[in-house]
Design a protein around this motif. Structure first.
Motif, PDB file in Angstrom:
ATOM      1  N   THR A 199      -1.542   7.464   8.418  1.00  0.00           N
ATOM      2  CA  THR A 199      -0.683   7.749   7.273  1.00  0.00           C
ATOM      3  C   THR A 199      -1.395   7.590   5.936  1.00  0.00           C
ATOM      4  OG1 THR A 199       1.113   6.839   8.616  1.00  0.00           O
ATOM      5  CG2 THR A 199       1.597   7.272   6.312  1.00  0.00           C
ATOM      6  N   GLN A 200      -2.322   6.641   5.860  1.00  0.00           N
ATOM      7  CA  GLN A 200      -3.025   6.366   4.610  1.00  0.00           C
ATOM      8  C   GLN A 200      -4.380   5.742   4.933  1.00  0.00           C
ATOM      9  OE1 GLN A 200      -0.802   3.203   2.483  1.00  0.00           O
ATOM     10  NE2 GLN A 200       0.291   2.916   4.404  1.00  0.00           N
ATOM     11  N   GLN A 204       1.399   7.237  -5.075  1.00  0.00           N
ATOM     12  CA  GLN A 204       0.617   6.228  -4.365  1.00  0.00           C
ATOM     13  C   GLN A 204      -0.776   6.043  -4.961  1.00  0.00           C
ATOM     14  OE1 GLN A 204      -0.918   7.059  -0.379  1.00  0.00           O
ATOM     15  NE2 GLN A 204      -0.158   5.061   0.291  1.00  0.00           N
ATOM     16  N   SER A 249       0.813  -1.220   0.000  1.00  0.00           N
ATOM     17  CA  SER A 249       0.000   0.000   0.000  1.00  0.00           C
ATOM     18  C   SER A 249       0.843   1.266   0.000  1.00  0.00           C
ATOM     19  CB  SER A 249      -0.946   0.000   1.208  1.00  0.00           C
ATOM     20  OG  SER A 249      -0.208   0.034   2.425  1.00  0.00           O
ATOM     21  N   TRP A 250       2.082   1.189   0.434  1.00  0.00           N
ATOM     22  CA  TRP A 250       2.870   2.388   0.699  1.00  0.00           C
ATOM     23  C   TRP A 250       4.058   2.607  -0.236  1.00  0.00           C
ATOM     24  CZ3 TRP A 250       2.208   6.710   3.286  1.00  0.00           C
ATOM     25  CH2 TRP A 250       3.297   7.491   3.633  1.00  0.00           C
TER      26      TRP A 250
END
Length: 279
Positions: free
Chosen positions: A231-232, A202, A194-195
């Motif tokens: 963060t996300q 992203q 994911s990162w």
């Protein structure tokens, strides 16, 4: 629900001598995992904790990660079987395809072969081998990478193992390069992190590459008091994968900034379970 915690999530515990492969199996069981997805440092001979930290920060320079002997691997497999946990994806650093020097490429290929044999011995479903190379593919490097993947994909397939690439470092931090690899190599799986994208890439990476995912690293760093990742948007990432029909292991790679590693993994497990329960 199939769930795993990539053992890189516990690399600080490994470096401190507080967790080995057998404790990783116990911790995964206690955290309600269904599968084991070890980073190859957990299956390697480590003389000093600093080697673990170096390997984690420098995947392209992890040539010192040398696998343990087969007797040890058989003990690991027995411990996993007793815990009722199957092996999913083994994440291998230090065996990437591309190096400028032919001798270095041959050395890495030999390492890839050895890790494929380890994956077979552990009855793992997948093995991650990085592409290597710079940020962009030139014609020569791309041809070398394609040839290398074709070779190890054939070898792994003989044992029923899927080779996967991850958006990890070098060219695979850029979504278009991942797409280019997948279009050239349909049998190559994708471990979608994911990162791990280049800055500003992203969202593009999620949207262009979710449809290719055959494994995941759901990355977490910081949690709110009510268990959300700061963060996300992890729920959005999970929902996107579901929309594209992902039916593999929900793999965690937590890297907690302000929590101990076990607690960071636990909070990530809880976040994933809540998100899937809401569907």
């Amino acid at each position: 629900m199939n769930l795993s915690i990539c053992s890189f999530s516990f690399h600080r515990l490994l470096a401190a001598g507080k967790q080995d492969m057998f404790q990783y199996i116990k911790d995964s069981k206690n955290l309600c995992c269904t599968h084991l997805e070890p980073w190859n440092a957990h299956l390697s001979r480590i003389d000093q904790g600093q080697e673990v930290l170096h390997a984690g920060s420098n995947p392209r320079m992890s040539h010192h990660l040398t696998a343990m002997d087969d007797n040890y691997l058989d003990e690991v497999k027995q411990a996993a079987d007793e815990a009722g946990l199957a092996f999913g994806c083994i994440a291998v650093d230090g065996a990437h395809i591309y190096e400028e020097n032919e001798e270095d490429r041959a050395r890495n290929r030999a390492k890839a072969y050895r890790w494929i044999s380890i994956a077979e011995r552990l009855s793992a479903a997948q093995i991650r081998i990085d592409s290597g190379g710079g940020d962009e593919f030139d014609e020569r490097s791309f041809e070398i990478i394609i040839e290398g993947y074709e070779d190890i994909i054939r070898r792994a397939a003989e044992s029923g193992i899927q080779v996967v690439v991850e958006n990890h470092w070098g060219p695979t931090r850029f979504p278009d390069n991942v797409v280019k690899l997948k279009e050239a190599l349909p049998k190559l799986g994708l471990l979608l992190d994911s990162w791990n994208w280049a800055p500003g890439k992203q969202a593009e990476g999620w949207l262009k590459c979710a449809k290719y995912a055959t494994a995941t690293h759901i990355k977490t760093f910081h949690f709110t008091e009510d268990g959300q990742e700061l963060t996300q948007n992890i729920p959005a990432f999970i929902h996107l994968l579901q929309e594209h029909g992902f039916d593999g292991i929900w793999g965690i790679e937590s890297v907690p900034a302000n929590l101990d590693e076990i607690e960071g993994a636990r909070k990530t497990v809880e976040l994933i379970k809540r998100t899937l329960k809401q569907q």
